[in-house]
Design a protein around this motif. Sequence first.
Motif, PDB file in Angstrom:
ATOM      1  N   PHE A 187      15.171  62.618  50.761  1.00 36.62           N
ATOM      2  CA  PHE A 187      16.286  62.793  51.674  1.00 36.62           C
ATOM      3  C   PHE A 187      16.784  61.365  51.876  1.00 36.62           C
ATOM      4  O   PHE A 187      16.384  60.227  51.780  1.00 36.62           O
ATOM      5  CB  PHE A 187      15.983  63.419  52.956  1.00 36.62           C
ATOM      6  CG  PHE A 187      15.472  62.803  53.905  1.00 36.62           C
ATOM      7  CD1 PHE A 187      15.802  61.993  54.753  1.00 36.62           C
ATOM      8  CD2 PHE A 187      13.753  62.858  53.686  1.00 36.62           C
ATOM      9  CE1 PHE A 187      15.084  61.348  55.931  1.00 36.62           C
ATOM     10  CE2 PHE A 187      13.163  62.149  54.732  1.00 36.62           C
ATOM     11  CZ  PHE A 187      13.858  61.413  55.613  1.00 36.62           C
ATOM     12  N   TRP A 222      20.099  59.446  54.639  1.00 36.82           N
ATOM     13  CA  TRP A 222      21.220  59.525  55.455  1.00 36.82           C
ATOM     14  C   TRP A 222      22.310  58.375  55.278  1.00 36.82           C
ATOM     15  O   TRP A 222      21.895  57.430  54.716  1.00 36.82           O
ATOM     16  CB  TRP A 222      20.510  59.155  56.809  1.00 36.82           C
ATOM     17  CG  TRP A 222      19.831  60.167  57.638  1.00 36.82           C
ATOM     18  CD1 TRP A 222      18.342  60.138  57.695  1.00 36.82           C
ATOM     19  CD2 TRP A 222      20.106  61.006  58.285  1.00 36.82           C
ATOM     20  NE1 TRP A 222      18.005  61.141  58.349  1.00 36.82           N
ATOM     21  CE2 TRP A 222      18.905  62.048  58.766  1.00 36.82           C
ATOM     22  CE3 TRP A 222      21.055  61.840  58.620  1.00 36.82           C
ATOM     23  CZ2 TRP A 222      18.950  63.041  59.344  1.00 36.82           C
ATOM     24  CZ3 TRP A 222      21.323  63.124  59.243  1.00 36.82           C
ATOM     25  CH2 TRP A 222      20.080  63.831  59.607  1.00 36.82           C
ATOM     26  N   VAL A 281      25.760  66.216  62.903  1.00 41.00           N
ATOM     27  CA  VAL A 281      25.021  66.022  61.519  1.00 41.00           C
ATOM     28  C   VAL A 281      25.977  66.997  60.577  1.00 41.00           C
ATOM     29  O   VAL A 281      26.364  68.115  61.050  1.00 41.00           O
ATOM     30  CB  VAL A 281      23.619  66.499  61.726  1.00 41.00           C
ATOM     31  CG1 VAL A 281      23.190  66.646  60.346  1.00 41.00           C
ATOM     32  CG2 VAL A 281      22.519  65.719  62.466  1.00 41.00           C
ATOM     33  N   VAL A 312      25.307  68.290  56.749  1.00 39.82           N
ATOM     34  CA  VAL A 312      24.206  68.291  55.423  1.00 39.82           C
ATOM     35  C   VAL A 312      24.912  68.607  54.158  1.00 39.82           C
ATOM     36  O   VAL A 312      25.695  69.575  54.245  1.00 39.82           O
ATOM     37  CB  VAL A 312      23.162  69.099  55.749  1.00 39.82           C
ATOM     38  CG1 VAL A 312      21.959  69.163  54.735  1.00 39.82           C
ATOM     39  CG2 VAL A 312      22.405  69.106  57.219  1.00 39.82           C
ATOM     40  N   LEU A 359      23.606  63.978  55.601  1.00 39.23           N
ATOM     41  CA  LEU A 359      22.279  63.932  55.186  1.00 39.23           C
ATOM     42  C   LEU A 359      22.278  64.712  54.085  1.00 39.23           C
ATOM     43  O   LEU A 359      22.990  65.463  53.626  1.00 39.23           O
ATOM     44  CB  LEU A 359      21.105  64.990  56.282  1.00 39.23           C
ATOM     45  CG  LEU A 359      20.066  65.149  55.423  1.00 39.23           C
ATOM     46  CD1 LEU A 359      19.127  64.271  55.249  1.00 39.23           C
ATOM     47  CD2 LEU A 359      19.237  66.427  56.397  1.00 39.23           C
ATOM     48  N   THR A 360      21.637  64.059  52.742  1.00 35.05           N
ATOM     49  CA  THR A 360      21.585  64.368  51.463  1.00 35.05           C
ATOM     50  C   THR A 360      20.197  64.560  51.229  1.00 35.05           C
ATOM     51  O   THR A 360      19.453  63.914  51.612  1.00 35.05           O
ATOM     52  CB  THR A 360      22.545  63.612  50.211  1.00 35.05           C
ATOM     53  OG1 THR A 360      21.792  62.242  50.372  1.00 35.05           O
ATOM     54  CG2 THR A 360      23.888  63.411  50.792  1.00 35.05           C
ATOM     55  N   TYR A 361      19.858  65.588  50.309  1.00 36.49           N
ATOM     56  CA  TYR A 361      18.427  65.605  49.865  1.00 36.49           C
ATOM     57  C   TYR A 361      18.311  66.269  48.574  1.00 36.49           C
ATOM     58  O   TYR A 361      19.431  66.550  48.378  1.00 36.49           O
ATOM     59  CB  TYR A 361      17.710  66.337  50.913  1.00 36.49           C
ATOM     60  CG  TYR A 361      18.134  67.968  50.908  1.00 36.49           C
ATOM     61  CD1 TYR A 361      17.059  68.889  50.238  1.00 36.49           C
ATOM     62  CD2 TYR A 361      18.971  68.549  51.687  1.00 36.49           C
ATOM     63  CE1 TYR A 361      17.305  70.192  50.304  1.00 36.49           C
ATOM     64  CE2 TYR A 361      19.310  69.721  51.696  1.00 36.49           C
ATOM     65  CZ  TYR A 361      18.684  70.747  50.874  1.00 36.49           C
ATOM     66  OH  TYR A 361      18.869  72.077  51.084  1.00 36.49           O
ATOM     67  N   PHE A 383      15.021  74.096  52.993  1.00 31.37           N
ATOM     68  CA  PHE A 383      16.225  73.490  54.209  1.00 31.37           C
ATOM     69  C   PHE A 383      15.873  73.646  55.448  1.00 31.37           C
ATOM     70  O   PHE A 383      15.884  72.723  56.194  1.00 31.37           O
ATOM     71  CB  PHE A 383      17.504  74.274  53.669  1.00 31.37           C
ATOM     72  CG  PHE A 383      18.582  73.723  54.545  1.00 31.37           C
ATOM     73  CD1 PHE A 383      19.023  72.623  54.555  1.00 31.37           C
ATOM     74  CD2 PHE A 383      19.533  74.446  55.314  1.00 31.37           C
ATOM     75  CE1 PHE A 383      20.129  71.892  55.172  1.00 31.37           C
ATOM     76  CE2 PHE A 383      20.580  74.112  56.046  1.00 31.37           C
ATOM     77  CZ  PHE A 383      20.691  72.735  56.128  1.00 31.37           C
ATOM     78  N   LEU A 413      15.141  70.401  58.174  1.00 28.92           N
ATOM     79  CA  LEU A 413      15.783  70.463  59.300  1.00 28.92           C
ATOM     80  C   LEU A 413      14.681  70.213  60.715  1.00 28.92           C
ATOM     81  O   LEU A 413      14.945  69.583  61.465  1.00 28.92           O
ATOM     82  CB  LEU A 413      16.513  71.593  59.802  1.00 28.92           C
ATOM     83  CG  LEU A 413      17.796  71.926  58.882  1.00 28.92           C
ATOM     84  CD1 LEU A 413      18.814  73.404  59.221  1.00 28.92           C
ATOM     85  CD2 LEU A 413      18.947  70.805  58.848  1.00 28.92           C
ATOM     86  N   VAL A 421      24.765  72.468  62.545  1.00 31.94           N
ATOM     87  CA  VAL A 421      25.179  71.558  61.614  1.00 31.94           C
ATOM     88  C   VAL A 421      26.585  72.106  60.966  1.00 31.94           C
ATOM     89  O   VAL A 421      26.769  73.065  60.377  1.00 31.94           O
ATOM     90  CB  VAL A 421      24.233  71.217  60.569  1.00 31.94           C
ATOM     91  CG1 VAL A 421      22.802  70.543  61.293  1.00 31.94           C
ATOM     92  CG2 VAL A 421      23.861  72.239  59.637  1.00 31.94           C
ATOM     93  N   LEU A 463      27.927  72.440  57.082  1.00 31.13           N
ATOM     94  CA  LEU A 463      26.817  72.555  55.790  1.00 31.13           C
ATOM     95  C   LEU A 463      28.005  72.668  54.604  1.00 31.13           C
ATOM     96  O   LEU A 463      29.011  73.553  54.797  1.00 31.13           O
ATOM     97  CB  LEU A 463      26.091  73.868  56.024  1.00 31.13           C
ATOM     98  CG  LEU A 463      25.082  73.928  54.871  1.00 31.13           C
ATOM     99  CD1 LEU A 463      24.076  72.861  54.519  1.00 31.13           C
ATOM    100  CD2 LEU A 463      24.413  75.238  54.988  1.00 31.13           C
TER     101      LEU A 463
END
Length: 312
Positions: free
Chosen positions: A51, A53, A61, A63, A90-92, A116, A120, A129, A131
Motif C-alpha cells: 500500500f 499513502w 481518507v 481509498v 490510500l492506494t494498494y 480491503f 482498513l 471513507v 471510495l
Amino acid sequence: MSAAPLLWLLCAGGAAAWGPFLREDMRPKVSERRAQTPGEIAELPQGRTHFRWYGEPGNPVLVCVHGLTTPGYVWSRAAPLLADMGYHVLTYDLLGRGWSDRPMGAQDAQFFTTQFSDLLEALDIEGPVTLFGYSMGAAIASAFAAERPERIEKLVLVAPAGMGGYPTGLIRWMRDAGVSGKWLFNLLYPWLHGRTARGGIAEGVPEAKARMQAQEPMWRGFTPAVLAALRGILRDPQELEHRKIAKAGLPLLSIWAEEDQAIPLDGMGVLSRWNRASVSKQVPGAGHWLPLSHPEELVRAYRSWLWEDGEI
C-alpha cells in the motif's frame, strides 16, 4: 513402433500439455522485487499487501482500488491531485498483482472485500471513507459498499466493470472453457496482455507505466490471478449490489471513458436503471486507461459532482 520413439512422443505430448503451467511455475516470485517497493507492506491474513499513502495524515481518507491487471500505480497520477483536494489518499495492490502476495484459488467478491476490510483494520481506518474503484476495482468497491454501507462516505466508479458485457471474444471463451480454457489462457494471455499494455501509450499512458504494466505477467501468479477474477467477481452483473447501494442512499458517481474499448458505455444506462439516484459523467477522448491517461479530467469530473452537490 519401437519403445524409444513412443517414449519421445509421450514426453513431447506431456511437455505440450503441461508447458504453459510449468512456465508459470518457473517465473520469479514477486518477493524478489520488493526491495524497490515505493510504499509499505501490511501483513494481512490472506497475504502481504502493498500500500501507499498520498497527502497529509489526519485529512479525510480516500481509498483507490485498481483494476483487473493494473496495480496500484494506475492511480499514481490521479492520487496526488486528489490529495491536493484535502484527502489522505490510500492506494494498494490487490492480491495477485503488483507487489502484493499471489495466493492461489478463487477470486470472488468475498476474496477482495475481505482483503480491503482487513487492510482498513490493519491501518486503523475507522470512519467512513470516500471510495474510488477503477474497472474491476469498481466491482470490488460496489461489493464492499453493498455489504458495509456504513463504512462509505461517497462511492466513485471509474470506467466501471460490473454492469455486464465484459469480457468478450476469446477472453470470454477461455473464461468459460474449463480446463482447456485455463490451458489456453496460460499460454496466450501473457502475450495478449503485453500487447494491450503497450497499446496504452497511444491513449496517453506514460511510456514508463505502460512498460511496467506490460511486464506484470513475468511474475509468478499474475496470469492465474487474472483468470481467477474473470471466473469470480467479474463473471456476473452486480444488479443486487447496486440495488442495495441505492437502498442505502449512498452518493454514487460513475465516470466513463468516452472511447473505452473494454467496458461498454451502455453500462451507464444499466447502472441508471439499478440506481436512479446515481450520477454519470463522461470524459471525452479518453480510453479505458482513464486514471493514467486523463487524471486531471477524472478529478475535474469528481470536483464538478461535489460542486453540484454543494459540498465545495
